[in-house]
Design a protein around this motif. Sequence first.
Motif, PDB file in Angstrom:
ATOM      1  N   ALA A 149      -8.408   0.787   6.668  1.00 53.08           N
ATOM      2  CA  ALA A 149      -7.514   1.331   6.373  1.00 53.08           C
ATOM      3  C   ALA A 149      -8.271   2.395   5.263  1.00 53.08           C
ATOM      4  O   ALA A 149      -9.548   1.909   4.201  1.00 53.08           O
ATOM      5  CB  ALA A 149      -6.318   1.200   5.597  1.00 53.08           C
ATOM      6  N   GLU A 150      -8.450   3.781   5.867  1.00 56.21           N
ATOM      7  CA  GLU A 150      -9.377   4.371   5.402  1.00 56.21           C
ATOM      8  C   GLU A 150      -8.713   4.818   4.171  1.00 56.21           C
ATOM      9  O   GLU A 150      -8.080   5.046   4.210  1.00 56.21           O
ATOM     10  CB  GLU A 150     -10.256   5.730   6.524  1.00 56.21           C
ATOM     11  CG  GLU A 150     -11.423   5.041   7.300  1.00 56.21           C
ATOM     12  CD  GLU A 150     -10.979   6.103   8.406  1.00 56.21           C
ATOM     13  OE1 GLU A 150     -10.900   7.147   7.784  1.00 56.21           O
ATOM     14  OE2 GLU A 150     -11.867   5.820   9.677  1.00 56.21           O
ATOM     15  N   ALA A 151      -9.746   4.819   3.213  1.00 58.04           N
ATOM     16  CA  ALA A 151      -9.450   5.712   2.002  1.00 58.04           C
ATOM     17  C   ALA A 151      -9.438   7.678   1.658  1.00 58.04           C
ATOM     18  O   ALA A 151     -10.316   7.753   2.078  1.00 58.04           O
ATOM     19  CB  ALA A 151     -10.980   4.513   0.705  1.00 58.04           C
ATOM     20  N   ALA A 152      -8.725   7.424   0.743  1.00 55.91           N
ATOM     21  CA  ALA A 152      -8.425   9.252   0.890  1.00 55.91           C
ATOM     22  C   ALA A 152     -10.009   9.369  -0.628  1.00 55.91           C
ATOM     23  O   ALA A 152     -10.256  10.611  -0.465  1.00 55.91           O
ATOM     24  CB  ALA A 152      -7.252   9.382   0.294  1.00 55.91           C
TER      25      ALA A 152
ATOM     26  N   ALA B 271      -6.544   6.266  -4.418  1.00 57.80           N
ATOM     27  CA  ALA B 271      -7.664   6.006  -3.749  1.00 57.80           C
ATOM     28  C   ALA B 271      -7.128   5.798  -2.353  1.00 57.80           C
ATOM     29  O   ALA B 271      -8.296   6.326  -1.747  1.00 57.80           O
ATOM     30  CB  ALA B 271      -7.924   4.520  -3.636  1.00 57.80           C
ATOM     31  N   ASP B 272      -6.040   4.856  -1.853  1.00 57.50           N
ATOM     32  CA  ASP B 272      -5.281   4.940  -1.374  1.00 57.50           C
ATOM     33  C   ASP B 272      -5.508   6.288  -0.198  1.00 57.50           C
ATOM     34  O   ASP B 272      -4.643   7.250  -0.493  1.00 57.50           O
ATOM     35  CB  ASP B 272      -4.541   4.007  -0.514  1.00 57.50           C
ATOM     36  CG  ASP B 272      -4.178   2.701  -1.180  1.00 57.50           C
ATOM     37  OD1 ASP B 272      -5.373   1.729  -0.631  1.00 57.50           O
ATOM     38  OD2 ASP B 272      -3.820   1.926  -1.892  1.00 57.50           O
ATOM     39  N   HIS B 273      -5.349   6.515   1.038  1.00 57.80           N
ATOM     40  CA  HIS B 273      -5.299   7.670   1.823  1.00 57.80           C
ATOM     41  C   HIS B 273      -3.557   7.941   1.466  1.00 57.80           C
ATOM     42  O   HIS B 273      -3.552   9.262   1.225  1.00 57.80           O
ATOM     43  CB  HIS B 273      -4.997   7.738   3.336  1.00 57.80           C
ATOM     44  CG  HIS B 273      -4.629   8.571   4.213  1.00 57.80           C
ATOM     45  ND1 HIS B 273      -3.414   8.437   4.302  1.00 57.80           N
ATOM     46  CD2 HIS B 273      -5.842   9.914   4.231  1.00 57.80           C
ATOM     47  CE1 HIS B 273      -3.582  10.093   5.125  1.00 57.80           C
ATOM     48  NE2 HIS B 273      -4.564  10.697   5.895  1.00 57.80           N
ATOM     49  N   HIS B 274      -2.505   6.998   1.076  1.00 55.30           N
ATOM     50  CA  HIS B 274      -1.528   7.227   1.320  1.00 55.30           C
ATOM     51  C   HIS B 274      -0.492   6.470   0.354  1.00 55.30           C
ATOM     52  O   HIS B 274      -0.784   5.140   0.513  1.00 55.30           O
ATOM     53  CB  HIS B 274      -0.978   7.781   2.530  1.00 55.30           C
ATOM     54  CG  HIS B 274      -0.143   7.208   3.462  1.00 55.30           C
ATOM     55  ND1 HIS B 274      -0.959   7.152   4.435  1.00 55.30           N
ATOM     56  CD2 HIS B 274       0.319   5.712   4.248  1.00 55.30           C
ATOM     57  CE1 HIS B 274      -1.230   6.605   5.856  1.00 55.30           C
ATOM     58  NE2 HIS B 274      -0.754   5.287   5.111  1.00 55.30           N
TER      59      HIS B 274
ATOM     60  N   VAL C  39       0.795  -1.384   0.098  1.00 55.07           N
ATOM     61  CA  VAL C  39      -0.036   0.040   0.037  1.00 55.07           C
ATOM     62  C   VAL C  39       0.777   1.180   0.427  1.00 55.07           C
ATOM     63  O   VAL C  39       0.680   2.074  -0.519  1.00 55.07           O
ATOM     64  CB  VAL C  39      -1.565   0.094   1.217  1.00 55.07           C
ATOM     65  CG1 VAL C  39      -1.429   1.160   0.881  1.00 55.07           C
ATOM     66  CG2 VAL C  39      -1.787  -1.289   1.734  1.00 55.07           C
ATOM     67  N   TYR C  40       1.971   1.523   0.367  1.00 52.92           N
ATOM     68  CA  TYR C  40       2.865   2.515   0.646  1.00 52.92           C
ATOM     69  C   TYR C  40       3.854   1.569   1.514  1.00 52.92           C
ATOM     70  O   TYR C  40       4.701   0.926   1.731  1.00 52.92           O
ATOM     71  CB  TYR C  40       1.835   3.309   1.635  1.00 52.92           C
ATOM     72  CG  TYR C  40       2.443   2.618   3.201  1.00 52.92           C
ATOM     73  CD1 TYR C  40       2.857   3.368   4.153  1.00 52.92           C
ATOM     74  CD2 TYR C  40       1.160   2.378   3.612  1.00 52.92           C
ATOM     75  CE1 TYR C  40       3.191   2.484   5.167  1.00 52.92           C
ATOM     76  CE2 TYR C  40       1.163   2.216   5.340  1.00 52.92           C
ATOM     77  CZ  TYR C  40       2.133   2.301   5.735  1.00 52.92           C
ATOM     78  OH  TYR C  40       1.667   1.839   6.803  1.00 52.92           O
ATOM     79  N   ALA C  41       5.266   3.577   0.941  1.00 50.46           N
ATOM     80  CA  ALA C  41       6.439   3.148   1.133  1.00 50.46           C
ATOM     81  C   ALA C  41       7.195   4.044   2.362  1.00 50.46           C
ATOM     82  O   ALA C  41       6.125   5.750   1.553  1.00 50.46           O
ATOM     83  CB  ALA C  41       7.180   2.857  -0.146  1.00 50.46           C
ATOM     84  N   ALA C  42       7.691   4.389   3.123  1.00 54.26           N
ATOM     85  CA  ALA C  42       7.423   5.391   4.100  1.00 54.26           C
ATOM     86  C   ALA C  42       8.928   5.679   4.296  1.00 54.26           C
ATOM     87  O   ALA C  42       9.492   5.005   4.543  1.00 54.26           O
ATOM     88  CB  ALA C  42       7.576   5.259   5.816  1.00 54.26           C
ATOM     89  N   PHE C  43       9.673   7.156   4.440  1.00 53.63           N
ATOM     90  CA  PHE C  43      10.776   7.661   3.913  1.00 53.63           C
ATOM     91  C   PHE C  43      11.208   8.835   4.982  1.00 53.63           C
ATOM     92  O   PHE C  43      10.464   9.479   5.696  1.00 53.63           O
ATOM     93  CB  PHE C  43      11.437   7.626   2.712  1.00 53.63           C
ATOM     94  CG  PHE C  43      10.972   7.314   1.368  1.00 53.63           C
ATOM     95  CD1 PHE C  43      11.973   7.034   0.693  1.00 53.63           C
ATOM     96  CD2 PHE C  43       9.596   6.753   1.015  1.00 53.63           C
ATOM     97  CE1 PHE C  43      11.800   6.077  -0.288  1.00 53.63           C
ATOM     98  CE2 PHE C  43       9.239   6.313  -0.185  1.00 53.63           C
ATOM     99  CZ  PHE C  43      10.390   5.792  -0.893  1.00 53.63           C
TER     100      PHE C  43
END
Length: 294
Positions: free
Chosen positions: A118-121, A46-49, A8-12
Amino acid sequence: MIKVNRIVYAAFETPDLEGQIDHYTKIMGLTLVERDGDAAYLSASADHHTVVLRKGSDARCNALGFQLPPGTDLGDYDKQIQAHGLATERRSDAQPNIKDALIFADSKGTKIETFVEAEAANVGFQAAGISPNKLGHVAYNCTDVQGDVKFYCDVLGFKVSDWMGDFFAFLRCGPDHHTINLVQGAKTKMHHIAFELRDWSHIRDACDWLAKDRIPLVWGPVRHGIGHNISTYHRNADGQIIELFCELDRVNEELEIYEPRRTHQEFPQKGKVWDDIQLAANMWGTPPPDGFLD
């Protein structure tokens, strides 16, 4: 076995938070959906982040977010992960849209943040910028590629799609040919993050967006043999490599064959060890620049 369902995401962490936000919004076409102190959350649609940016002393990818199948009991998943001898942390509100998450480290030290809901954006696609479909995969250099492949398969439920020789593995957790790449290197670090585009014309338009900001391609366009995707590579504000791709192979999991494409070398195309490294890297012939895989 409970397996992760999708990335879903990558964090930096980044020493240049504003520069990275600028690149991911103005060039990449992501939407800044939330800013919380020294953290920024950006969405592809779509995904929040899709990308999380936090102020830090070094430029590095320190966490990946994976969604688990609907209905998964996070407590049961916690027990499954602990059975591998791993320390876990159950965290509430770990992300702005994630109420309950289970966090642990993979074999190379990257945080794995797993969740069910997870809530979508629902921000949709930006009209300006490259505006990718989604986050496709993340690639890492690692010092023990065999051990890290075993971790992702045994603990997270990934499958090996293909190997380039014995040093570069392509792993999947869904129908896309690869979600995680692991390549043998002198040290552990992210090699690149990859975003899916619609088609070849979207690749062309993306290159024009990069040209407007005088951002050169590092490599490409290429047609990879492994995965058969068309790709380009450039660097963001932190010097990290971003891949833009389309036409990636998809896998029929029941038959373990790849959906047929004219670009395939075999019919049906199946996972294998590629010994022809040049063909595996680029069917169109141009090799990667010196030091590209370092």
